[in-house]
Design a protein around this motif. Structure first.
Motif, PDB file in Angstrom:
ATOM      1  N   ALA A  77       4.557 -45.907  65.464  1.00 22.63           N
ATOM      2  CA  ALA A  77       5.198 -44.674  65.926  1.00 22.63           C
ATOM      3  C   ALA A  77       4.263 -43.872  66.820  1.00 22.63           C
ATOM      4  N   GLY A  78       2.959 -44.060  66.652  1.00 23.91           N
ATOM      5  CA  GLY A  78       1.986 -43.339  67.470  1.00 23.91           C
ATOM      6  C   GLY A  78       1.758 -41.929  66.956  1.00 23.91           C
ATOM      7  N   LEU A 127       5.961 -38.809  60.942  1.00 26.55           N
ATOM      8  CA  LEU A 127       6.369 -37.643  60.148  1.00 26.55           C
ATOM      9  C   LEU A 127       7.637 -37.015  60.726  1.00 26.55           C
ATOM     10  N   VAL A 128       7.689 -36.993  62.069  1.00 27.24           N
ATOM     11  CA  VAL A 128       8.898 -36.451  62.712  1.00 27.24           C
ATOM     12  C   VAL A 128      10.082 -37.380  62.432  1.00 27.24           C
ATOM     13  N   ASP A 129       9.809 -38.709  62.477  1.00 28.24           N
ATOM     14  CA  ASP A 129      10.850 -39.685  62.116  1.00 28.24           C
ATOM     15  C   ASP A 129      11.406 -39.360  60.740  1.00 28.24           C
ATOM     16  N   VAL A 184      15.629 -37.152  57.070  1.00 26.22           N
ATOM     17  CA  VAL A 184      16.085 -36.388  55.902  1.00 26.22           C
ATOM     18  C   VAL A 184      16.824 -35.100  56.293  1.00 26.22           C
ATOM     19  N   ALA A 185      16.733 -34.735  57.587  1.00 26.52           N
ATOM     20  CA  ALA A 185      17.402 -33.493  58.001  1.00 26.52           C
ATOM     21  C   ALA A 185      18.917 -33.678  57.916  1.00 26.52           C
ATOM     22  N   PRO A 186      19.633 -32.645  57.477  1.00 23.64           N
ATOM     23  CA  PRO A 186      21.094 -32.758  57.391  1.00 23.64           C
ATOM     24  C   PRO A 186      21.699 -32.980  58.788  1.00 23.64           C
ATOM     25  N   THR A 187      22.603 -33.958  58.890  1.00 25.56           N
ATOM     26  CA  THR A 187      23.196 -34.296  60.185  1.00 25.56           C
ATOM     27  C   THR A 187      23.893 -33.088  60.803  1.00 25.56           C
ATOM     28  N   THR A 214       8.694 -43.383  70.902  1.00 25.61           N
ATOM     29  CA  THR A 214       9.025 -42.583  69.725  1.00 25.61           C
ATOM     30  C   THR A 214       9.946 -41.424  70.098  1.00 25.61           C
ATOM     31  N   VAL A 215       9.632 -40.785  71.229  1.00 24.51           N
ATOM     32  CA  VAL A 215      10.481 -39.671  71.669  1.00 24.51           C
ATOM     33  C   VAL A 215      11.898 -40.186  71.957  1.00 24.51           C
ATOM     34  N   ARG A 216      11.955 -41.384  72.581  1.00 23.03           N
ATOM     35  CA  ARG A 216      13.277 -41.962  72.863  1.00 23.03           C
ATOM     36  C   ARG A 216      14.060 -42.169  71.565  1.00 23.03           C
TER      37      ARG A 216
END
Lengths: 146, 186
Positions: A33-34, A55-57, A62-65, A136-138
């Protein structure tokens, strides 16, 4: 060695092996992921952040859609286009996207070694550097667009 | 075992596809160079393939499938496509020539290009040079009034290589826009 001790040893070794494999797998995910790097120098303060992009992944996973959709509603029509452009950016060779020079000041945005790098220098000294792994940003934008 | 004499050939064969990919890439460049005192410069390099990749995916009120819709009330009734067809079929000629005490303006068709030259008189006067291939202008225009096909125009632009599309000299500053196969390093 008693039979009970032998089993305990086997269990401990098995557990250690599982932990080791898990650690290696986690390290592989983080490496793939870098890292998102931010270096900031301002008024004698040096700030260096190297955040594992994984971590952002994880946060996106886990963030609510509904919350994600709400946050990106206005950008939603453009997200597929951003993903496509980002894919193409990954494919092309390294290049300088933008370079602005004024005396000893510099603003530079470039693609280098699979990363988008933003650099701001003032009076010849480095003020800000941001490095983002392109793939990763993509993936983040694709997740938001899904 | 491969003999030493084959090593360069094998390396060349391995590198050739990379070279071909690199050569096929087209880049849009914008340069703004300030006068010597300012020492200011702006450089933008953008792979055309990046623009081509996202244009068809933008869909909103005024932009769809790489085509932009504009409110062209002022020129309602004028069929741009017919106008351009007439322009394409016309022989090379100077369409507009203005000579005034302040400036000279020249709009012409030459060798498949539309040329616009503006020269302000006097020392340090602005100079504008625009050179657009008619093929690009044709591709831009669709049968729908007020619609411009940016995607098709971009495909035509991608065939250009090297020469300035726009060049403006003003107050010691130079602005250039061109397309070539270099990523801007050179």
């Amino acid at each position: 060695m008693s039979r009970g001790s032998r089993w305990l040893l086997i269990l401990l070794l098995g557990g250690f092996c599982l932990l080791a494999v898990g650690a290696v797998a986690a390290a592989a995910v983080v490496y793939h992921a870098g890292t998102v790097q931010v270096d900031l120098r301002e008024s004698g303060t040096d700030l260096h952040v190297a955040l594992p992009a994984a971590l952002v992944d994880l946060a996106l996973a886990v963030a609510p859609t509904a919350a994600l959709r709400s946050a990106t509603r206005e950008a939603e029509p453009y997200l597929p286009a951003i993903v496509a452009a980002w894919e193409e950016l990954e494919r092309v060779p390294d290049f300088v996207l933008l370079e602005v020079r004024s005396g000893a000041d510099l603003v530079l945005v470039e693609k280098r070694a699979g990363r988008l790098v933003v650099r701001v220098d003032e009076d010849g000294a480095s003020r800000l550097r941001v490095g983002l792994p392109l793939h990763t940003v993509r993936r983040w934008v694709a997740r938001l667009a899904a | 075992m491969i003999g030493k004499k084959w090593i360069p050939a094998v390396l060349l064969a391995l590198l050739l596809p990379l070279q071909l990919v690199s050569a096929a890439e087209r880049w849009l460049h914008v340069r703004v160079v300030g006068d010597a005192e300012d020492g200011e410069s702006v450089s933008v390099n953008l792979p055309l393939s990046v623009i081509e990749s996202f244009l068809p995916l933008i869909h909103d009120e005024h932009f769809r499938d790489g085509k932009i819709r504009m409110d062209l009330d002022d020129i309602e009734g004028v069929q741009l496509s017919e106008l351009l067809a007439a322009l394409r079929d016309a022989p090379d000629a100077v369409f507009v020539k203005v000579n005034s005490p302040d400036e000279s303006v020249r709009v012409a068709k030459e060798d498949g290009f539309m040329l616009v030259h503006v020269d302000e008189r006097g020392e340090g006067g602005d100079k504008v040079r625009v050179r657009v291939p008619l093929q690009v202008v044709e591709a831009l225009v669709t049968d729908e009034p007020g619609e411009l096909d940016l995607r098709k125009a971009l495909e035509r632009l991608a065939k250009l290589d090297g020469e300035d599309l726009v060049r403006i000299e003003s107050d010691g500053e130079l602005v250039r826009i061109w397309i070539d196969h270099s990523n801007g390093d050179s």
